[in-house]
Design an enzyme around this catalytic site. Structure first.
Site, short mmCIF file in Angstrom:
data_model
loop_
_atom_site.label_atom_id
_atom_site.label_comp_id
_atom_site.label_asym_id
_atom_site.label_seq_id
_atom_site.Cartn_x
_atom_site.Cartn_y
_atom_site.Cartn_z
N LYS A 142 0.81 -1.22 0.00
CA LYS A 142 0.00 0.00 0.00
C LYS A 142 0.83 1.26 0.00
CE LYS A 142 -4.36 -1.74 1.26
NZ LYS A 142 -5.56 -1.76 2.05
N LYS A 151 -5.77 -11.58 -5.27
CA LYS A 151 -7.00 -11.82 -4.49
C LYS A 151 -8.08 -10.84 -4.95
CE LYS A 151 -5.98 -8.54 -0.82
NZ LYS A 151 -6.02 -8.14 0.55
N LYS A 199 -11.25 -5.02 -2.42
CA LYS A 199 -12.05 -3.80 -2.48
C LYS A 199 -11.28 -2.69 -3.16
CE LYS A 199 -14.05 -4.59 2.03
NZ LYS A 199 -13.77 -4.31 3.43
P1 TYM Z 1 -10.77 -6.42 5.23
O1 TYM Z 1 -11.83 -5.43 5.57
O2 TYM Z 1 -9.87 -6.12 4.09
O3 TYM Z 1 -11.44 -7.83 4.95
C1 TYM Z 1 -12.38 -8.43 5.82
C2 TYM Z 1 -12.20 -9.93 5.83
O4 TYM Z 1 -12.35 -10.47 4.50
C3 TYM Z 1 -11.25 -11.30 4.19
N1 TYM Z 1 -10.97 -11.22 2.74
C4 TYM Z 1 -10.89 -12.29 1.92
N2 TYM Z 1 -11.06 -13.61 2.14
C5 TYM Z 1 -10.96 -14.44 1.09
N3 TYM Z 1 -10.68 -14.03 -0.18
C6 TYM Z 1 -10.51 -12.71 -0.45
N4 TYM Z 1 -10.27 -12.31 -1.70
C7 TYM Z 1 -10.61 -11.77 0.62
N5 TYM Z 1 -10.50 -10.42 0.71
C8 TYM Z 1 -10.73 -10.11 2.01
C9 TYM Z 1 -10.10 -10.73 5.02
O5 TYM Z 1 -9.09 -11.69 5.20
C10 TYM Z 1 -10.80 -10.37 6.29
O6 TYM Z 1 -10.91 -11.49 7.13
N6 TYM Z 1 -7.17 -5.56 8.62
C11 TYM Z 1 -8.44 -6.24 8.40
C12 TYM Z 1 -9.54 -5.81 9.34
C13 TYM Z 1 -9.23 -5.92 10.79
C14 TYM Z 1 -9.25 -7.12 11.56
C15 TYM Z 1 -8.93 -6.71 12.89
C16 TYM Z 1 -9.47 -8.47 11.26
C17 TYM Z 1 -8.93 -4.91 11.63
N7 TYM Z 1 -8.74 -5.39 12.89
C18 TYM Z 1 -8.84 -7.66 13.91
C19 TYM Z 1 -9.38 -9.39 12.31
C20 TYM Z 1 -9.07 -8.99 13.60
C21 TYM Z 1 -8.91 -5.93 7.00
O7 TYM Z 1 -8.50 -4.97 6.38
O8 TYM Z 1 -9.90 -6.76 6.52
#
Ligand code: TYM
Length: 331
Positions: free
Chosen positions: A112, A194, A197
């Protein structure tokens, strides 16, 4: 006792990667009556330049989406991160035991920040805030997709360092592995990446809010390969295998069953079959999301109540941390 924590960013529409990799997993845990705390991590969504109006709208939309997918706020704690100030406070404490060298190594940060001239400090500290999210609730299990594994690993390291220096405080948080097929749903435009968003190409993903036409069109244009048969081989044929995985999830059929049924089809025609099944799966979820979106007052009350429940737990941990660090003077 086991406690599950997870989070999701309110940046843009929720796609099938989020849904298969995370949300559907949360619903499963809810149905198993796990102690489940879920956060809409809005503070993580301001680490890159953002539009405040859009963020507010996204927070409500995400709340409606999670409820529409089946999360029940009477069974789980669903809250907005910024409503619980202990997150940023614990983040500071953990930041003081983190090193710059360690954070600079994390792949998401590298990715990023790569094209930025001026890198926001928040982007660098992002994983420390994520560790604070998890540790604040003394979570033992964290269900996430594959892209988050390094962040959970950092969280484990910080828990260990804190416990070693200041006394046993945090249980070790473990990643809850989901079935491999769904832990990394691929981009429709480049099956080596992957589904994400932040991909500027909207054709690369299927969002829960997409119209049936859009879903069919994007799947029709999905990049596959030059073999016309429909076979499941994620390693050598990631494109078509990705579609089969999503199709299998949407129908409950096994990948073998799907390939058997598609024996007489080429991948081009198979895409229509998969698209129809995916549209049919998403439709009732969409309708439910739309209903929740109509009642903003209810959405706000869900977030307010969740925030109170989360704060209660978070404050206890924060006090303990302050005590251990010697911040609270005892006479
Ligand atoms: P975020 O918002 O990008 O994504 C939310 C969840 O979706 C999963 N994910 C995927 N799983 C499978 N295939 C994909 N292509 C895919 N894209 C996204 C992510 O792995 C995630 O589980 N940093 C984290 C948010 C966060 C968090 C936390 C998670 C903040 N604090 C504490 C767990 C515990 C994030 O940006 O997820």
């Amino acid at each position: 006792p086991p406690r599950v924590f997870s989070g999701i960013q309110p940046t843009g529409s929720i796609h099938l990667g989020n849904y298969l990799g995370a949300i559907s997993q949360w619903i499963k845990l809810q149905d198993q009556n796990e102690d489940l705390i879920l956060s809409i991590v809005d503070l993580h969504s301001i680490t890159l330049p953002h539009d405040p109006k859009k963020l507010s709208r996204n927070i409500l939309e995400l709340t409606a989406t999670l409820l529409g997918c089946g999360l029940d706020p009477s069974k789980v704690i669903l809250f907005q991160q910024s409503m619980v100030s202990a997150h940023t406070e614990l983040c500071w404490c953990l930041g003081c035991i983190s090193t710059m060298a360690r954070l600079a190594h994390l792949p998401q940060y590298k990715e990023k920040s790569a094209n930025l001239k001026n890198i926001p400090l928040g982007l660098f500290v992002y994983p420390v805030l994520q560790a604070a999210d998890i540790l604040l609730y003394k979570a033992t299990h964290v269900p996430v997709g594959e892209d988050q594994l390094q962040h959970i690993q950092l969280c484990q390291e910080l828990a260990k360092i804190f416990n070693n220096r200041f006394g046993q405080t945090f249980p070790m948080p473990h990643t809850l592995k989901i079935s491999n097929e769904y832990s990394r749903i691929k981009s429709l435009r480049d099956p080596l990446k992957k589904m994400s968003k932040s991909d500027p190409d909207e054709k690369s993903r299927i969002c829960l809010t997409d119209t049936p036409d859009t879903i069919v069109r994007n799947i029709k244009k999905a990049v596959t390969d030059f073999t016309s048969e429909v076979t499941f081989d994620p390693e050598n044929r990631p494109g078509v295998s990705n579609l089969i995985s999503i199709h299998s999830f949407a129908t409950g059929k096994t990948v073998e069953q799907i390939c058997k049924e598609a024996e007489h089809l080429d991948t081009g025609r198979y895409k229509f079959v998969a698209a129809d099944a995916i549209v049919a799966y998403i439709k009732p979820i969409q309708e439910s999301i739309a209903q929740y979106l109509d009642d903003k007052g209810y959405l706000l009350s869900v977030l307010a109540e969740g925030g109170e429940k989360a704060s209660e737990i978070a404050e206890v941990t924060l006090k303990e941390v302050h005590n251990k660090l010697g911040l609270r003077v005892k006479y």
